[in-house]
Design a protein around this motif. Sequence first.
Motif, PDB file in Angstrom:
ATOM      1  N   GLY A   1       4.658  11.117  -6.278  1.00  0.00           N
ATOM      2  CA  GLY A   1       4.256  10.467  -7.519  1.00  0.00           C
ATOM      3  C   GLY A   1       4.934   9.128  -7.761  1.00  0.00           C
ATOM      4  N   ILE A   2       5.373   8.477  -6.678  1.00  0.00           N
ATOM      5  CA  ILE A   2       6.089   7.198  -6.809  1.00  0.00           C
ATOM      6  C   ILE A   2       5.149   6.075  -6.401  1.00  0.00           C
ATOM      7  CG2 ILE A   2       8.042   5.826  -5.960  1.00  0.00           C
ATOM      8  CD1 ILE A   2       9.542   8.463  -5.529  1.00  0.00           C
ATOM      9  N   THR A   3       4.579   5.393  -7.383  1.00  0.00           N
ATOM     10  CA  THR A   3       3.679   4.258  -7.135  1.00  0.00           C
ATOM     11  C   THR A   3       4.114   3.008  -7.898  1.00  0.00           C
ATOM     12  OG1 THR A   3       2.200   4.979  -8.913  1.00  0.00           O
ATOM     13  CG2 THR A   3       1.687   5.741  -6.686  1.00  0.00           C
ATOM     14  N   LYS A   4       4.633   3.190  -9.099  1.00  0.00           N
ATOM     15  CA  LYS A   4       5.018   2.048  -9.929  1.00  0.00           C
ATOM     16  C   LYS A   4       6.324   1.419  -9.457  1.00  0.00           C
ATOM     17  CE  LYS A   4       2.786   3.905 -14.101  1.00  0.00           C
ATOM     18  NZ  LYS A   4       3.017   4.382 -15.490  1.00  0.00           N
ATOM     19  N   GLU A   5       7.245   2.237  -8.943  1.00  0.00           N
ATOM     20  CA  GLU A   5       8.585   1.750  -8.617  1.00  0.00           C
ATOM     21  C   GLU A   5       8.589   0.647  -7.549  1.00  0.00           C
ATOM     22  OE1 GLU A   5       9.115   5.952 -10.258  1.00  0.00           O
ATOM     23  OE2 GLU A   5       7.664   4.818  -9.062  1.00  0.00           O
ATOM     24  N   PRO A   6       7.902   0.828  -6.413  1.00  0.00           N
ATOM     25  CA  PRO A   6       7.893  -0.269  -5.433  1.00  0.00           C
ATOM     26  C   PRO A   6       7.302  -1.551  -6.000  1.00  0.00           C
ATOM     27  CG  PRO A   6       7.133   1.776  -4.426  1.00  0.00           C
ATOM     28  CD  PRO A   6       7.193   2.013  -5.901  1.00  0.00           C
ATOM     29  N   ARG A   7       6.249  -1.431  -6.789  1.00  0.00           N
ATOM     30  CA  ARG A   7       5.611  -2.614  -7.366  1.00  0.00           C
ATOM     31  C   ARG A   7       6.516  -3.283  -8.390  1.00  0.00           C
ATOM     32  NH1 ARG A   7       1.719   0.935  -5.851  1.00  0.00           N
ATOM     33  NH2 ARG A   7      -0.114   0.022  -4.805  1.00  0.00           N
ATOM     34  N   TRP A   8       7.288  -2.500  -9.135  1.00  0.00           N
ATOM     35  CA  TRP A   8       8.236  -3.071 -10.100  1.00  0.00           C
ATOM     36  C   TRP A   8       9.284  -3.891  -9.360  1.00  0.00           C
ATOM     37  CZ3 TRP A   8      13.409  -3.140 -11.118  1.00  0.00           C
ATOM     38  CH2 TRP A   8      13.805  -3.546 -12.393  1.00  0.00           C
ATOM     39  N   LEU A   9       9.789  -3.360  -8.256  1.00  0.00           N
ATOM     40  CA  LEU A   9      10.786  -4.094  -7.478  1.00  0.00           C
ATOM     41  C   LEU A   9      10.202  -5.392  -6.925  1.00  0.00           C
ATOM     42  CD1 LEU A   9      12.390  -1.078  -5.571  1.00  0.00           C
ATOM     43  CD2 LEU A   9      13.467  -2.422  -7.387  1.00  0.00           C
TER      44      LEU A   9
ATOM     45  N   ARG B   1      -8.646  -0.121  -2.417  1.00  0.00           N
ATOM     46  CA  ARG B   1      -8.363   1.322  -2.448  1.00  0.00           C
ATOM     47  C   ARG B   1      -6.853   1.500  -2.390  1.00  0.00           C
ATOM     48  NH1 ARG B   1     -10.565   4.193   2.327  1.00  0.00           N
ATOM     49  NH2 ARG B   1      -9.690   2.400   3.400  1.00  0.00           N
ATOM     50  N   ARG B   2      -6.258   1.971  -3.462  1.00  0.00           N
ATOM     51  CA  ARG B   2      -4.801   2.130  -3.490  1.00  0.00           C
ATOM     52  C   ARG B   2      -4.356   3.432  -2.832  1.00  0.00           C
ATOM     53  NH1 ARG B   2      -1.977   0.283  -9.039  1.00  0.00           N
ATOM     54  NH2 ARG B   2      -0.528   1.839  -8.227  1.00  0.00           N
ATOM     55  N   GLU B   3      -5.216   4.439  -2.813  1.00  0.00           N
ATOM     56  CA  GLU B   3      -4.844   5.711  -2.197  1.00  0.00           C
ATOM     57  C   GLU B   3      -5.707   5.911  -0.955  1.00  0.00           C
ATOM     58  OE1 GLU B   3      -4.930   8.947  -4.918  1.00  0.00           O
ATOM     59  OE2 GLU B   3      -3.263   8.204  -6.120  1.00  0.00           O
ATOM     60  N   ALA B   4      -5.377   5.167   0.090  1.00  0.00           N
ATOM     61  CA  ALA B   4      -6.119   5.249   1.343  1.00  0.00           C
ATOM     62  C   ALA B   4      -5.146   5.626   2.453  1.00  0.00           C
ATOM     63  CB  ALA B   4      -6.784   3.909   1.651  1.00  0.00           C
ATOM     64  N   CYS B   5      -5.312   6.807   3.034  1.00  0.00           N
ATOM     65  CA  CYS B   5      -4.396   7.266   4.085  1.00  0.00           C
ATOM     66  C   CYS B   5      -4.562   6.383   5.329  1.00  0.00           C
ATOM     67  CB  CYS B   5      -4.685   8.720   4.435  1.00  0.00           C
ATOM     68  SG  CYS B   5      -3.564   9.378   5.706  1.00  0.00           S
ATOM     69  N   CYS B   6      -3.434   6.006   5.920  1.00  0.00           N
ATOM     70  CA  CYS B   6      -3.481   5.138   7.104  1.00  0.00           C
ATOM     71  C   CYS B   6      -3.819   5.907   8.374  1.00  0.00           C
ATOM     72  CB  CYS B   6      -2.149   4.413   7.281  1.00  0.00           C
ATOM     73  SG  CYS B   6      -0.762   5.502   7.748  1.00  0.00           S
TER      74      CYS B   6
ATOM     75  N   PHE C   1       0.845  -1.200   0.000  1.00  0.00           N
ATOM     76  CA  PHE C   1       0.000   0.000   0.000  1.00  0.00           C
ATOM     77  C   PHE C   1       0.874   1.241   0.000  1.00  0.00           C
ATOM     78  CE2 PHE C   1       0.476   0.035   4.612  1.00  0.00           C
ATOM     79  CZ  PHE C   1       0.357   1.374   4.949  1.00  0.00           C
ATOM     80  N   ASP C   2       0.387   2.250  -0.709  1.00  0.00           N
ATOM     81  CA  ASP C   2       1.172   3.455  -0.974  1.00  0.00           C
ATOM     82  C   ASP C   2       1.091   4.443   0.173  1.00  0.00           C
ATOM     83  OD1 ASP C   2       1.828   3.137  -3.994  1.00  0.00           O
ATOM     84  OD2 ASP C   2      -0.316   2.734  -3.870  1.00  0.00           O
ATOM     85  N   PRO C   3       2.224   4.815   0.778  1.00  0.00           N
ATOM     86  CA  PRO C   3       2.203   5.946   1.706  1.00  0.00           C
ATOM     87  C   PRO C   3       1.813   7.225   0.958  1.00  0.00           C
ATOM     88  CG  PRO C   3       4.252   4.693   1.892  1.00  0.00           C
ATOM     89  CD  PRO C   3       3.557   4.205   0.662  1.00  0.00           C
ATOM     90  N   CYS C   4       1.028   8.060   1.593  1.00  0.00           N
ATOM     91  CA  CYS C   4       0.591   9.303   0.937  1.00  0.00           C
ATOM     92  C   CYS C   4       1.789  10.146   0.493  1.00  0.00           C
ATOM     93  CB  CYS C   4      -0.285  10.120   1.880  1.00  0.00           C
ATOM     94  SG  CYS C   4      -1.809   9.302   2.372  1.00  0.00           S
ATOM     95  N   HIS C   5       2.833  10.182   1.324  1.00  0.00           N
ATOM     96  CA  HIS C   5       3.968  11.042   1.009  1.00  0.00           C
ATOM     97  C   HIS C   5       4.926  10.430  -0.001  1.00  0.00           C
ATOM     98  CE1 HIS C   5       2.595  13.275   4.598  1.00  0.00           C
ATOM     99  NE2 HIS C   5       3.012  14.289   3.884  1.00  0.00           N
TER     100      HIS C   5
ATOM    101  N   SER D   1       6.342   1.612   2.609  1.00  0.00           N
ATOM    102  CA  SER D   1       7.637   2.284   2.458  1.00  0.00           C
ATOM    103  C   SER D   1       7.801   3.498   3.363  1.00  0.00           C
ATOM    104  CB  SER D   1       7.821   2.733   0.994  1.00  0.00           C
ATOM    105  OG  SER D   1       7.705   1.647   0.119  1.00  0.00           O
ATOM    106  N   ASN D   2       7.122   3.502   4.500  1.00  0.00           N
ATOM    107  CA  ASN D   2       7.213   4.654   5.386  1.00  0.00           C
ATOM    108  C   ASN D   2       7.091   4.183   6.833  1.00  0.00           C
ATOM    109  OD1 ASN D   2       7.314   7.613   5.640  1.00  0.00           O
ATOM    110  ND2 ASN D   2       5.304   7.376   6.568  1.00  0.00           N
ATOM    111  N   PRO D   3       7.917   4.721   7.731  1.00  0.00           N
ATOM    112  CA  PRO D   3       7.885   4.241   9.121  1.00  0.00           C
ATOM    113  C   PRO D   3       6.551   4.458   9.816  1.00  0.00           C
ATOM    114  CG  PRO D   3       9.243   6.216   8.927  1.00  0.00           C
ATOM    115  CD  PRO D   3       8.963   5.742   7.536  1.00  0.00           C
ATOM    116  N   GLY D   4       5.951   5.625   9.624  1.00  0.00           N
ATOM    117  CA  GLY D   4       4.675   5.895  10.274  1.00  0.00           C
ATOM    118  C   GLY D   4       3.587   4.945   9.804  1.00  0.00           C
TER     119      GLY D   4
END
Length: 425
Positions: free
Chosen positions: A324-332, A346-351, A314-318, A387-390
Motif C-alpha cells: 500500500g505504499i504509493t504516495k511515499e516515493p512520489r512525495w520524496l 497505467r499506474r498499476e501495471a505489472c512489469c 512506476f509502482d512495483p506490485c509488491h 523501487s524494486n530490483p526485479g
Amino acid sequence: VLVDNGRRRAVAQGFGEAFSCISCGACLNHCPVYAVIGDKYGVTTHIGGIGLLQASFTSGLDLTAGQGLSLCLNCRACVDPCPVRIDTPGMHARLREHLPAGQRLPGLARVVLALARRVPLMRAAGWALYGAERLGLRRMVQSKLPPRLQEMAPLLPPMPAPREMARPPAVIEPIGPHKHTVAFFSGCVMSTWLAPVNWATLRVLARSGCRIRVPRRQGCCGALHHHMGAGGAARKLARRVINAFSRLDDCEAIVTNSAGCGAAMKEYAELLHDDPRYADRAAAFSARVRDASEFLVVHGLAQAGPVRARAVYFDPCHLGIAQGITKEPRWLLSHVPGLKVVEAQRREACCGSAGIFNLVHPEVSGRLADLLVEDLMAAAPELIVTSNPGCLLQVRWGLARSGADRPPEVIHLMELLDHATGAAR
C-alpha cells in the motif's frame, strides 16, 4: 454442496478458500497474465488463477501443473477487487510446494534460487562475471548463446566492481546530527549484483541523520523461494533473517530498499505462523520492517539539491499493491528541486518480473515488459524510476526489446535521492 468433487480434500489441506469464489470475474479483469494470454490461463471451464486452484482439486494437480500453475505472478492485483477477498496468490505459492522442483522450475531458475540462498556464492559469481566483462568475454559468450538466451541477456545487469560488492561496515554513523538508529536489510541480489543501490541507500539514510546497523549473516529474505513453491527453503531463510536482527533492540526500524523483500518480510508472521519457536518472533520482526521511502517520509529526508530531468515513477506490485505504499516515493521525488515527475497512463501495471518469473515464463514476462515500456515511453521521460530490483532489470530488458534509439535511464529511487542529497552538500 451435493457433489464433493475434491472440496473436502481442499479444506483439509488449507485450500478451502478457493471454493468461496462466486465466479464474478473481477480477478480476471485485473490479472496481468490473463490480459496477455486470455483463456489459455486455465483448464477447460476453470479459468485464471482461481480456476487453476479449483481444478487442482477437482481434476488433479498433475493436470494443472502442466497447464499453468506456475503462471501466477504473485502480484496480488486480484486480491483487492475480489468481493470475497480470496488470497489466490498466497494459495498458489503454497500449492506449488506440492510439486517436485524439476516439475516446477526450469534449470536456470533453480540455479538462481541456489545462488540466492548462498550470498557468498552469489558474490563470487558476481566477481567472476565482472572479470569476464572486463576481458570482453561476456559479449563473446553472449553471441554464442541460443537466440532465446541472447534475448534475455539484458536481464543480467553490468556487474559492479568487487569493492562495491564487499560487505558494508557493521555500523555506519550518521552524516551530521544523530536523529535515528535503524537496521538495514542488505539482501542477496541487492548486496552483490546491484550493490550500488545499497550503497546509495546507506548514504541517503546517513545524510538523513541515521546511525545504521548492518547485521552479519542475514542473507536472502526467501521471497523468491516462497513465490516459486520452495516453501521449506523460504522458511529456513526467514528464520535466519530473524535471528540476524534479533539483538538490535535499539533500532527503530528494519529498513529495506527492495519492494519484494519488504513485502515478504512483512509477511513472516504468516509464513511462520505454525512454528512454535518463531511465530511470535516473526510477528515482532514483521512489525518493524519499513521500506526506505516509507521510513524517510515519516522521519525526514536530508536536504536535496537540484536534479533537472523529466522522470516517470512506476509502482512495483509488491510495494504499491502488497504494502500500500504509493504516495511515499512520489512525495520524496516532489522534494527534489528541478525534477519534473510525470505519471504513466497505467499506474498499476505489472512489469512481469515477479522474482524469477521471467526465467520461468519468458514469453509472457516479455510481453508484459513490452506493454509497460510502451506505457512508460508515452510519458516521454528522461528517467524511469522504481523501487524494486526485479522491476529495474525488467524495464531495462523491455527497453532493449523495444529497440529504442535513445532509451531513458532506469534507476532506483534511492539512486536518484543519493544524487540529489549528495548534490546539496
